[in-house]
Design an enzyme around this catalytic site. Structure first.
Site, short mmCIF file in Angstrom:
data_model
loop_
_atom_site.label_atom_id
_atom_site.label_comp_id
_atom_site.label_asym_id
_atom_site.label_seq_id
_atom_site.Cartn_x
_atom_site.Cartn_y
_atom_site.Cartn_z
N SER A 141 43.11 43.10 31.53
CA SER A 141 41.86 43.45 31.82
C SER A 141 42.18 44.71 32.78
O SER A 141 43.41 44.72 33.52
CB SER A 141 40.84 42.68 32.64
OG SER A 141 39.59 43.47 33.22
N TYR A 154 39.26 36.97 39.84
CA TYR A 154 39.36 37.32 38.46
C TYR A 154 40.66 38.15 38.34
O TYR A 154 41.40 38.25 37.23
CB TYR A 154 38.22 37.64 37.79
CG TYR A 154 38.28 38.10 36.50
CD1 TYR A 154 38.43 37.45 35.36
CD2 TYR A 154 38.17 39.60 36.34
CE1 TYR A 154 38.48 37.90 34.20
CE2 TYR A 154 38.31 40.00 35.08
CZ TYR A 154 38.33 39.37 33.76
OH TYR A 154 38.37 39.82 32.81
#
Length: 258
Positions: A141, A154
């Site tokens: 990501s 995260y």
């Protein structure tokens, strides 16, 4: 049919979004597929789309945060097809909480799903990838590459996944096995819905990213194009490839939408 004809490809988290789009693109290229997901109904629907594109498909239902499913899935894949050519580690878990509200159960689930699962899938798949001189793509990501408030753990998992990619690629290169990661920015998938984000919060976040991501929002199919590129690029290994709509080179990651 294509560069990936008869290649055995595992795509985790293939019941929707990036995983589903990637599985379908490999199917169109003639690959033999193993697709995984937790939701049987959605995974079977994705499998039907892959079969419609002409692929042979094996479905593995299970949560890869559960450690016992990792080696089991690899063994079932090899039993079905006799080997592995490509592993796409796409399955993951997200959560949007400030650190002060983070609980240990969520923290552990993030690392189990986003770090431990791909690391050990790579470990269990590696003997077969050595034989095929295959490749791995880890779906990371842009959160690994810039600070995002309310999703620090995260972001940490994705940064760890990128660093694992770089280190593991060096271990694998002598065997002709390539390891890369791809780093999407905001992609229009079910991810936010799976986080339980309210529609109001989701719209505020989308508006914030709309300014910061000047090329616009990204489709799952556009991420799949990048994944297949990394699989086809025979001299590329150890890279983290952002597909970010210009996010990282605009004015940085967006602030927390209020």
């Amino acid at each position: 049919m294509g560069k990936f004809e008869k290649k055995v490809v595992i795509v985790t988290g293939a019941s929707s979004g990036i995983g589903e789009a990637t599985a379908i693109d490999f199917a169109k290229q003639g690959a033999k597929l193993v697709i995984t997901g937790r939701n049987k109904e959605r995974l079977t629907a994705a499998a039907k789309k892959c079969k419609a594109a002409g692929a042979e498909v094996y479905e593995f239902i299970g949560d890869l945060a559960d450690f016992k499913n990792l080696e089991k899935m690899i063994k079932e894949s090899v039993k079905k097809y006799g080997g592995i050519d490509i592993l796409i580690n796409n399955a993951g878990f997200g959560d949007m909480k400030p650190i002060e509200h983070m609980d240990v159960e969520t923290y552990d689930k993030l690392f189990q799903s986003n770090v431990r699962a791909p690391v050990f899938l790579c470990k269990y798949a590696l003997p077969y990838l050595k034989k095929s001189k295959g490749c791995i793509v880890n779906v990371s990501s842009c959160a690994a590459l810039g600070a995002m408030p309310n999703s620090v753990p995260y972001s940490m998992t994705k940064a760890a996944l990128d660093h694992f990619t770089r280190g593991f690629s060096s271990e694998c290169a002598p065997f002709g096995v390539r390891v890369n990661s791809i780093n999407p920015a905001v992609v229009m998938t079910r991810f936010a819905d799976n986080l339980g984000v309210s529609d109001e919060m989701k719209q505020k976040a989308l508006q914030a990213f709309k300014v910061k991501q000047p090329l616009g929002f990204i489709t799952s199919e556009q991420i799949s194009e990048g994944i297949l590129f990394l699989c086809a690029s025979e001299m590329t290994t150890g890279v983290s490839l952002p597909i970010d709509g210009g996010l990282l080179h605009s004015t940085g990651m967006p602030a927390d939408p209020k």
